[in-house]
Design a protein around this motif. Structure first.
Motif, PDB file in Angstrom:
ATOM      1  N   LEU A 233       0.824  -1.207   0.000  1.00 43.80           N
ATOM      2  CA  LEU A 233       0.000   0.000   0.000  1.00 43.80           C
ATOM      3  C   LEU A 233       0.861   1.261   0.000  1.00 43.80           C
ATOM      4  N   ALA A 234       1.891   1.277   0.809  1.00 42.23           N
ATOM      5  CA  ALA A 234       2.760   2.452   0.855  1.00 42.23           C
ATOM      6  C   ALA A 234       3.412   2.696  -0.503  1.00 42.23           C
ATOM      7  N   GLY A 235       3.729   1.615  -1.201  1.00 37.12           N
ATOM      8  CA  GLY A 235       4.340   1.754  -2.515  1.00 37.12           C
ATOM      9  C   GLY A 235       3.385   2.222  -3.592  1.00 37.12           C
ATOM     10  N   ARG A 236       2.082   2.104  -3.347  1.00 38.60           N
ATOM     11  CA  ARG A 236       1.087   2.496  -4.339  1.00 38.60           C
ATOM     12  C   ARG A 236       0.337   3.776  -3.947  1.00 38.60           C
ATOM     13  N   ALA A 237       0.630   4.305  -2.766  1.00 40.39           N
ATOM     14  CA  ALA A 237      -0.171   5.403  -2.228  1.00 40.39           C
ATOM     15  C   ALA A 237      -0.136   6.640  -3.113  1.00 40.39           C
ATOM     16  N   THR A 238       1.051   7.067  -3.508  1.00 40.81           N
ATOM     17  CA  THR A 238       1.146   8.267  -4.337  1.00 40.81           C
ATOM     18  C   THR A 238       0.627   8.000  -5.746  1.00 40.81           C
ATOM     19  N   GLU A 239       0.820   6.780  -6.225  1.00 41.40           N
ATOM     20  CA  GLU A 239       0.265   6.416  -7.533  1.00 41.40           C
ATOM     21  C   GLU A 239      -1.245   6.588  -7.539  1.00 41.40           C
ATOM     22  N   TRP A 240      -1.916   6.106  -6.484  1.00 43.34           N
ATOM     23  CA  TRP A 240      -3.365   6.270  -6.412  1.00 43.34           C
ATOM     24  C   TRP A 240      -3.745   7.744  -6.268  1.00 43.34           C
ATOM     25  N   ALA A 241      -3.037   8.452  -5.424  1.00 39.79           N
ATOM     26  CA  ALA A 241      -3.370   9.860  -5.199  1.00 39.79           C
ATOM     27  C   ALA A 241      -3.313  10.664  -6.491  1.00 39.79           C
ATOM     28  N   ARG A 242      -2.396  10.308  -7.375  1.00 42.74           N
ATOM     29  CA  ARG A 242      -2.195  11.077  -8.606  1.00 42.74           C
ATOM     30  C   ARG A 242      -2.792  10.395  -9.830  1.00 42.74           C
ATOM     31  N   LEU A 243      -3.469   9.269  -9.645  1.00 41.59           N
ATOM     32  CA  LEU A 243      -4.060   8.562 -10.783  1.00 41.59           C
ATOM     33  C   LEU A 243      -5.053   9.482 -11.481  1.00 41.59           C
ATOM     34  N   PRO A 244      -5.052   9.533 -12.800  1.00 46.86           N
ATOM     35  CA  PRO A 244      -6.007  10.400 -13.502  1.00 46.86           C
ATOM     36  C   PRO A 244      -7.438  10.115 -13.057  1.00 46.86           C
ATOM     37  N   LEU A 245      -8.190  11.169 -12.888  1.00 45.85           N
ATOM     38  CA  LEU A 245      -9.541  11.036 -12.349  1.00 45.85           C
ATOM     39  C   LEU A 245     -10.426  10.165 -13.242  1.00 45.85           C
ATOM     40  N   GLY A 246     -10.211  10.242 -14.540  1.00 50.82           N
ATOM     41  CA  GLY A 246     -10.992   9.398 -15.442  1.00 50.82           C
ATOM     42  C   GLY A 246     -10.804   7.921 -15.134  1.00 50.82           C
ATOM     43  N   ARG A 247      -9.571   7.532 -14.819  1.00 56.52           N
ATOM     44  CA  ARG A 247      -9.296   6.131 -14.487  1.00 56.52           C
ATOM     45  C   ARG A 247      -9.942   5.755 -13.151  1.00 56.52           C
TER      46      ARG A 247
END
Length: 578
Positions: A22-36
């Motif tokens: 989860l820690a490794g994916r946290a910023t990825e999720w936070a910045r994931l394009p809203l459409g996705r």
């Protein structure tokens, strides 16, 4: 009745691995394009539909509800329906944020009260709401300082950040209502932009595998993980360095154990407001929810219907709801006081027995019987505590029973010659000052009396310091309405947390909601027409006396998962037979 299987406790190594992911994916999720993000959200609908039958069957078995029982409708509405019904309103808000058209979302729905407070009408929200929630209107009142001009700035504030940093949230799931864990997860993911570790409550951990399947896309992407176990696993998680925020649904005692610790050391820390952790904690913690009956001229059908309403406020889910109405507040001099109490007592007596499935219920009911020797037991566990003096400090005013027990108190006044508004104002002040907690309150008022009070009635609602107010509708129904904000009245300090802090649900993503007001019909169709109510609502689906709740609830769940106007006639046909 065969119990559903319970997953084994999650070991420490697995917890560490989950949090590393989860820690490794946290910023990825936070910045994931809203459409996705919207695509993933809408992908939940068919996944929930695919597991809904197993979900309801597992919960019904665990709670001792036999096949064919209308009470299984509770598991449809407060499980898969509440979850899937959240998807469309939240996706609508996100699409407006993505397009920069939040003003269009709010257009025509915002007004300002005479005192300056901003109010937003969030339901009805489309043609299907007008059909399936006929007669229901929902307002979200904003905190003081939010104006119509600044309101749009408070919608989806997470998405106003250019490059947000990711966070890992711990959600401690509730054991009573099946939709609470997935809805709390969705709020953390979409309102706050955080990846989530969901620890299932031991009471309903059997639902974990079902939810893991429904949320498989989020799990596979590393944005969500599940954990199982009791207080020992919870302690490991709440003290883990990888956890950035915590959300808990439970009791004030659970909150204090997390924040301050347990035993003598925990009490000492709380007394000094010296938390044992520095992790931010939001919470939904229940309390003593009242149902206030405003004096008026009620017909015998009114008395009977509202008696069913009161019984349902208490006995939905067997009484194991943090928002269950625990205290019925009556006008002492109301000419129909005794007739209404007779109808309530008879309705309680006629209800079928159901298992008191939630741990500790027997002990809590025994404590209540010790405190009130005159309490009346109906069936195996249903308990009515009449004639509680309306004085501060009564156990039923300070301790949540969390079980099938209803207390009744009467406040002076309320005769036909009295001003009903004056009595209601006193009742509001009494509830604010006497009862523990601020999660929800229900007000039952005849349409004629409400019209008599005019604008004064809304000012009385303004004085109620509760997170959800139900007017002729149990405040607990507000839990099921995605567009409403769900949580305590804001402002409780950490060392006197009452019903908690923060909100969930809140599909319009308001940053500063104060309270949600849900208006419902006083009487069902067609009798409602005699009272000047223009709606076509039958007996509410969540009434414990609804004979077709199981069938109707399954149909509305299937409709929410895949809306099609061709499905509506079957829903209406079943609902009208309830």
């Amino acid at each position: 009745m065969e119990m559903p299987p319970i997953p084994p406790d999650t070991d420490h190594a697995t917890i560490d691995g989950a949090l590393d992911t989860l820690a490794g994916r946290a910023t990825e999720w936070a910045r994931l394009p809203l459409g996705r993000k919207i695509e993933m959200l809408e992908g939940l609908r068919p996944r929930i539909a695919a597991v809904a039958g197993r979900w309801v069957t597992a919960a019904s078995r665990a709670k001792g509800l036999p096949v064919g029982s209308p009470l299984r409708g509770e598991e449809w509405t407060s499980g898969p329906w509440a979850t899937v019904n959240y998807v469309d309103p939240l996706a609508q808000t996100l699409r407006h944020i993505q397009a920069g058209t939040v003003d269009e979302l709010l257009d025509g729905r915002v007004r300002q009260r005479p005192d300056g407070q901003t109010v937003v009408r969030v339901v009805p929200d489309g043609v299907y709401d007008r059909l399936l929630l006929s007669g229901v209107e929902v307002d979200v009142w904003q905190q003081p300082g939010v104006t119509p001009d600044t309101l749009a700035e408070t919608v989806g504030v997470f998405y106003q950040q250019a490059d947000p940093e990711g966070k890992v949230a711990l959600v401690l799931g509730a054991g009573n209502i099946a939709a609470i864990p997935p809805l709390d997860v969705l709020y953390k993911l979409y309102a706050e932009g955080e990846v989530v570790l969901l620890k299932m409550n031991p009471v309903n951990s059997y639902l974990g595998p079902v939810l893991e399947e429904a949320f498989a896309e989020f799990v596979d992407a590393g944005y969500l993980r599940f954990a199982y176990g009791g207080a020992d696993v919870g302690e490991v998680l709440t003290r883990h360095d990888a956890i950035d925020t915590i959300h808990v649904t439970g009791s004030a005692q659970t909150h204090d154990a997390i924040v301050y610790g347990t035993g003598a050391a925990g009490k000492k820390r709380k007394a000094a407001d010296d938390p044992a952790i520095d992790t931010p904690v939001t919470s939904e913690l229940g309390g003593i929810s009242p149902c206030i009956v405003v004096p008026g001229d009620w017909s015998e059908p009114d008395l009977d219907f509202q008696a069913e309403h009161v019984a349902s406020q208490k006995m939905h889910n067997g009484g194991f709801n943090c928002i269950a109405s625990q205290v019925l507040v009556l006008p002492e001099a109301w000419e129909q006081h005794d007739a209404f109490m007779g109808a309530v007592r008879q309705t309680f007596a006629d209800l079928p027995d159901r298992p008191a499935y939630y741990p500790g219920a027997d002990d809590r009911l025994a404590d209540l019987a010790d405190a009130y020797p005159d309490a009346e037991t109906m069936g195996e566990t249903r308990t009515l505590v009449p004639d509680v003096p309306p004085e501060p400090g009564q156990p039923v005013f300070t301790n949540e029973v969390f079980g099938p027990a209803l207390a009744v108190t009467s406040l002076p006044g309320g005769s036909a010659s009295d001003d009903p508004g004056e009595w209601l104002e006193r009742a509001v002040a009494w509830c604010n000052d006497t009862l523990a907690g601020t999660l929800g309150v229900t007000v039952l008022i005849h349409p004629r009396t409400r019209r008599q009070l005019g604008d004064r009635f809304e000012q009385i609602l303004a004085d109620l310091e509760y997170g959800t107010i139900g007017v002729n509708m149990w405040s607990g129904a507000g839990f099921l309405i995605a567009q409403g904000a769900w949580g305590a009245f804001p402002g409780h300090p950490r060392d006197d947390i009452q019903s908690g802090s923060g909100v969930v649900h809140n599909a319009w993503l308001f940053d500063k909601p104060q309270k949600t007001v849900v208006y419902g019909p006083f009487s069902p169709f067609p009798r409602s027409l005699l009272l000047g109510e223009t709606h076509a609502a039958p007996k509410p689906l969540w009434f414990v006396t609804n004979d077709t709740a199981d069938v109707t609830a399954q149909r509305v769940t299937e409709f929410a998962a895949s809306p099609n106007p061709l499905k509506l006639p079957a829903i209406f046909a079943s609902a009208l037979r309830g």
